[in-house]
Design an enzyme around this catalytic site. Structure first.
Site, PDB file in Angstrom:
ATOM      1  N   MET A 133      10.286 -33.198  53.805  1.00 26.67           N
ATOM      2  CA  MET A 133      10.502 -32.540  52.502  1.00 26.67           C
ATOM      3  C   MET A 133      10.494 -33.609  51.414  1.00 26.67           C
ATOM      4  O   MET A 133      11.361 -34.495  51.379  1.00 26.67           O
ATOM      5  CB  MET A 133      11.809 -31.743  52.514  1.00 26.67           C
ATOM      6  CG  MET A 133      11.684 -30.447  53.300  1.00 26.67           C
ATOM      7  SD  MET A 133      13.203 -29.493  53.360  1.00 26.67           S
ATOM      8  CE  MET A 133      14.054 -30.284  54.716  1.00 26.67           C
ATOM      9  N   GLN A 150       4.572 -39.333  57.409  1.00 21.18           N
ATOM     10  CA  GLN A 150       3.520 -38.378  57.053  1.00 21.18           C
ATOM     11  C   GLN A 150       2.674 -38.902  55.894  1.00 21.18           C
ATOM     12  O   GLN A 150       3.202 -39.377  54.892  1.00 21.18           O
ATOM     13  CB  GLN A 150       4.128 -37.035  56.649  1.00 21.18           C
ATOM     14  CG  GLN A 150       3.058 -35.964  56.543  1.00 21.18           C
ATOM     15  CD  GLN A 150       3.581 -34.651  55.981  1.00 21.18           C
ATOM     16  OE1 GLN A 150       4.027 -34.574  54.847  1.00 21.18           O
ATOM     17  NE2 GLN A 150       3.527 -33.613  56.788  1.00 21.18           N
ATOM     18  N   CYS A 205       0.285 -29.249  52.223  1.00 21.94           N
ATOM     19  CA  CYS A 205       0.946 -29.165  50.912  1.00 21.94           C
ATOM     20  C   CYS A 205       0.115 -28.331  49.938  1.00 21.94           C
ATOM     21  O   CYS A 205      -1.059 -28.614  49.703  1.00 21.94           O
ATOM     22  CB  CYS A 205       1.173 -30.562  50.344  1.00 21.94           C
ATOM     23  SG  CYS A 205       1.982 -30.468  48.735  1.00 21.94           S
ATOM     24  N   LYS A 209       0.203 -31.623  60.527  1.00 22.56           N
ATOM     25  CA  LYS A 209       0.986 -30.469  60.076  1.00 22.56           C
ATOM     26  C   LYS A 209       0.120 -29.693  59.085  1.00 22.56           C
ATOM     27  O   LYS A 209      -0.422 -30.276  58.146  1.00 22.56           O
ATOM     28  CB  LYS A 209       2.282 -30.921  59.406  1.00 22.56           C
ATOM     29  CG  LYS A 209       3.112 -29.767  58.849  1.00 22.56           C
ATOM     30  CD  LYS A 209       4.511 -30.235  58.475  1.00 22.56           C
ATOM     31  CE  LYS A 209       5.381 -29.103  57.965  1.00 22.56           C
ATOM     32  NZ  LYS A 209       5.201 -28.828  56.535  1.00 22.56           N
ATOM     33  N   ASN A 261       6.833 -23.543  62.708  1.00 25.11           N
ATOM     34  CA  ASN A 261       7.621 -23.777  61.481  1.00 25.11           C
ATOM     35  C   ASN A 261       7.484 -22.614  60.516  1.00 25.11           C
ATOM     36  O   ASN A 261       6.413 -22.059  60.335  1.00 25.11           O
ATOM     37  CB  ASN A 261       7.127 -25.086  60.830  1.00 25.11           C
ATOM     38  CG  ASN A 261       7.702 -25.331  59.445  1.00 25.11           C
ATOM     39  OD1 ASN A 261       6.958 -25.469  58.479  1.00 25.11           O
ATOM     40  ND2 ASN A 261       9.012 -25.382  59.321  1.00 25.11           N
ATOM     41  N   GLY A 262       8.614 -22.300  59.921  1.00 22.69           N
ATOM     42  CA  GLY A 262       8.618 -21.322  58.845  1.00 22.69           C
ATOM     43  C   GLY A 262       9.747 -20.332  58.958  1.00 22.69           C
ATOM     44  O   GLY A 262       9.811 -19.565  59.922  1.00 22.69           O
ATOM     45  N   ARG A 288      14.318 -25.913  55.051  1.00 26.89           N
ATOM     46  CA  ARG A 288      15.292 -25.531  54.036  1.00 26.89           C
ATOM     47  C   ARG A 288      16.647 -25.134  54.615  1.00 26.89           C
ATOM     48  O   ARG A 288      17.686 -25.410  54.012  1.00 26.89           O
ATOM     49  CB  ARG A 288      14.716 -24.398  53.174  1.00 26.89           C
ATOM     50  CG  ARG A 288      13.567 -24.854  52.298  1.00 26.89           C
ATOM     51  CD  ARG A 288      12.751 -23.698  51.787  1.00 26.89           C
ATOM     52  NE  ARG A 288      12.084 -22.966  52.874  1.00 26.89           N
ATOM     53  CZ  ARG A 288      11.461 -21.820  52.736  1.00 26.89           C
ATOM     54  NH1 ARG A 288      11.423 -21.241  51.548  1.00 26.89           N
ATOM     55  NH2 ARG A 288      10.876 -21.235  53.768  1.00 26.89           N
TER      56      ARG A 288
HETATM   57  C1  LIG Z   1      11.519 -29.354  48.741  1.00 22.90           C
HETATM   58  C2  LIG Z   1      10.437 -29.274  49.791  1.00 22.90           C
HETATM   59  C3  LIG Z   1       9.588 -30.339  49.958  1.00 22.90           C
HETATM   60  C4  LIG Z   1       8.582 -30.288  50.936  1.00 22.90           C
HETATM   61  N1  LIG Z   1       7.792 -31.383  51.144  1.00 22.90           N
HETATM   62  C5  LIG Z   1       6.931 -31.405  52.198  1.00 22.90           C
HETATM   63  C6  LIG Z   1       6.216 -32.589  52.540  1.00 22.90           C
HETATM   64  O1  LIG Z   1       6.376 -33.658  51.923  1.00 22.90           O
HETATM   65  N2  LIG Z   1       5.349 -32.517  53.591  1.00 22.90           N
HETATM   66  C7  LIG Z   1       5.150 -31.363  54.308  1.00 22.90           C
HETATM   67  O2  LIG Z   1       4.372 -31.342  55.259  1.00 22.90           O
HETATM   68  N3  LIG Z   1       5.826 -30.238  54.000  1.00 22.90           N
HETATM   69  C8  LIG Z   1       6.720 -30.250  52.996  1.00 22.90           C
HETATM   70  N4  LIG Z   1       7.457 -29.127  52.747  1.00 22.90           N
HETATM   71  C9  LIG Z   1       7.308 -27.954  53.618  1.00 22.90           C
HETATM   72  C10 LIG Z   1       8.323 -28.016  54.792  1.00 22.90           C
HETATM   73  O3  LIG Z   1       8.088 -29.131  55.611  1.00 22.90           O
HETATM   74  C11 LIG Z   1       8.227 -26.736  55.652  1.00 22.90           C
HETATM   75  O4  LIG Z   1       6.944 -26.636  56.175  1.00 22.90           O
HETATM   76  C12 LIG Z   1       8.548 -25.491  54.850  1.00 22.90           C
HETATM   77  O5  LIG Z   1       9.686 -25.669  54.032  1.00 22.90           O
HETATM   78  C13 LIG Z   1       8.775 -24.279  55.778  1.00 22.90           C
HETATM   79  O6  LIG Z   1       9.838 -24.520  56.638  1.00 22.90           O
HETATM   80  P1  LIG Z   1      11.314 -23.882  56.367  1.00 22.90           P
HETATM   81  O7  LIG Z   1      11.118 -22.407  56.179  1.00 22.90           O
HETATM   82  O8  LIG Z   1      12.099 -24.237  57.596  1.00 22.90           O
HETATM   83  O9  LIG Z   1      11.841 -24.523  55.123  1.00 22.90           O
HETATM   84  C14 LIG Z   1       8.434 -29.137  51.744  1.00 22.90           C
HETATM   85  C15 LIG Z   1       9.288 -28.059  51.545  1.00 22.90           C
HETATM   86  C16 LIG Z   1      10.302 -28.120  50.600  1.00 22.90           C
HETATM   87  C17 LIG Z   1      11.231 -26.942  50.436  1.00 22.90           C
END
Ligand SMILES: Cc1cc2nc3c(=O)[nH]c(=O)nc-3n(C[C@H](O)[C@H](O)[C@H](O)COP(=O)(O)O)c2cc1C
Length: 335
Positions: free
Chosen positions: A24, A77, A107, A146, A207-208, A232
């Site tokens: 994140m 990453q 992203c 990813k 994931n998700g 999150r």
């Molecule tokens: C604040 C924030 C920053 C994120 N930054 C990245 C990142 O740098 N690289 C990435 O692959 N995903 C990033 N994501 C996506 C998360 O890795 C993840 O795939 C997404 O939040 C879904 O998972 P969750 O429902 O468990 O949060 C980010 C998500 C959030 C909320």
């Protein structure tokens, strides 16, 4: 490691429990990864790092690939659109201690996709393949990917990218089951995660929208994935991963700690951030984290508003400490 769920294997790394802390941006710096790893994450991933910026050795970028050591194994990453630059960046992060190099094809942020990076790569599967081959050839550690489902719902390319990934020597895949165009809207569709698992022989990490340990275990079983990644839901609640590990080992999940204990950990988090990053950088970053730790507390929204206005660590921590005392005094006393 006896249990009902086997460890995740990525190359020589045996990862237990098979729970990955999601990358994140602006969140999973070395401090957070070191703080959260002992709660039971098998693997943590850095924030995404621009391969272009790594070429110039920008100080802020180099900080992103720093490690504490306690959080190993670490997956670093990278994002970018140029295979040669991605390969160069992979060599740099490997030299700087990455145990795994992860490629970001997920992203959806415009500042990333406008340069054809992140999820924009999914619009050109051949380029995805070229990037994966270049990165795999560049490093002596496992490379993972990813991704999202595709750019939009009419172009769900994840199985195609996955097959090419496997052929290119990628060792594991994480799927965030939304399209890029969805950003965070709607729900992650785990049927696609099951479809991906059926399509490839390498490990798949689902994931998700995982928020509840029992639901996460059910989704893991239904989809057949080798591991799950949580983002999150663990912010402000890293105890979730301990509950997951309990379930994986066939035990009742331990309850989450009461509010005062959560806030005590928040204070520790705050102090560690100030120590490592200095007050000027830590205070604004910790505003959002305190918001997460306060979720679900009586009077939390009023408190959150007060904490948004504090300018120093001392002011902030005074309010949090006073809250802890207030909460402890209002706890029922055992007879
Ligand atoms: C604040 C924030 C920053 C994120 N930054 C990245 C990142 O740098 N690289 C990435 O692959 N995903 C990033 N994501 C996506 C998360 O890795 C993840 O795939 C997404 O939040 C879904 O998972 P969750 O429902 O468990 O949060 C980010 C998500 C959030 C909320």
């Amino acid at each position: 490691m006896p249990g009902t769920v086997p460890p995740l294997r990525i190359g020589a790394h045996e990862i237990w429990p098979p729970v990955v802390l999601a990358p994140m941006s602006g969140v999973t710096n070395r401090t957070l990864r070191a703080l959260y790893k002992p709660f039971g994450f098998g693997l943590t991933v850095t924030e995404f790092v621009s391969s272009n910026a790594l070429q110039y050795g920008a100080k802020r970028t180099m900080e992103m690939i720093d490690q504490h050591g306690v959080e190993k194994p670490v997956s670093t990453q990278l994002w970018g659109s140029d295979p040669a630059i991605m390969a160069y960046a992979a060599r740099v992060v490997r030299e700087c201690g990455a145990d795994i190099v992860d490629i970001n094809f997920g992203c959806p942020a415009p500042k990333v996709t406008k340069t054809e990076g992140g999820s924009a790569c999914l619009r050109d599967v051949d380029r995805c393949e070229a990037i994966m081959k270049a990165v795999v050839a560049a490093v002596d550690c496992p490379v993972t990917v990813k991704m999202r489902l595709g750019w939009n719902e009419t172009a769900l390319v994840y199985t195609e990218v996955a097959r090419r990934a496997e052929a290119a020597g990628v060792r594991a895949l994480t799927l965030h089951a939304r399209t890029a165009k969805q950003f965070f809207k709607g729900e992650a569709d785990w049927s696609h995660i099951a479809a991906l698992k059926a399509a490839v022989g390498i490990p798949v990490i689902g994931n998700g929208d995982l928020t509840d340990p029992r639901d996460a275990l059910a989704k893991m079983r239904e989809s057949g994935v080798d591991a799950i990644m949580v983002g999150r839901a663990v912010l402000g609640n890293p105890w979730l991963v301990g509950a997951l590990a309990d379930l994986f080992e066939g035990r009742e999940p331990r309850p989450y700690p009461a509010a005062p204990e959560r806030l005590r950990f928040a204070v520790h988090h705050y102090q560690m951030m100030v120590d490592e990053w200095g007050e000027a950088r830590a205070v604004p970053q910790m505003r959002k984290h305190l918001g997460y730790y306060l979720k679900g507390f009586p009077g939390a929204s009023e408190l959150r508003e007060r904490l948004m206005r504090t300018q120093t660590a001392a002011q902030t921590l005074e309010i949090v400490e006073a809250t802890i005392v207030r909460l402890e005094q209002s706890q029922p006393v055992a007879a």
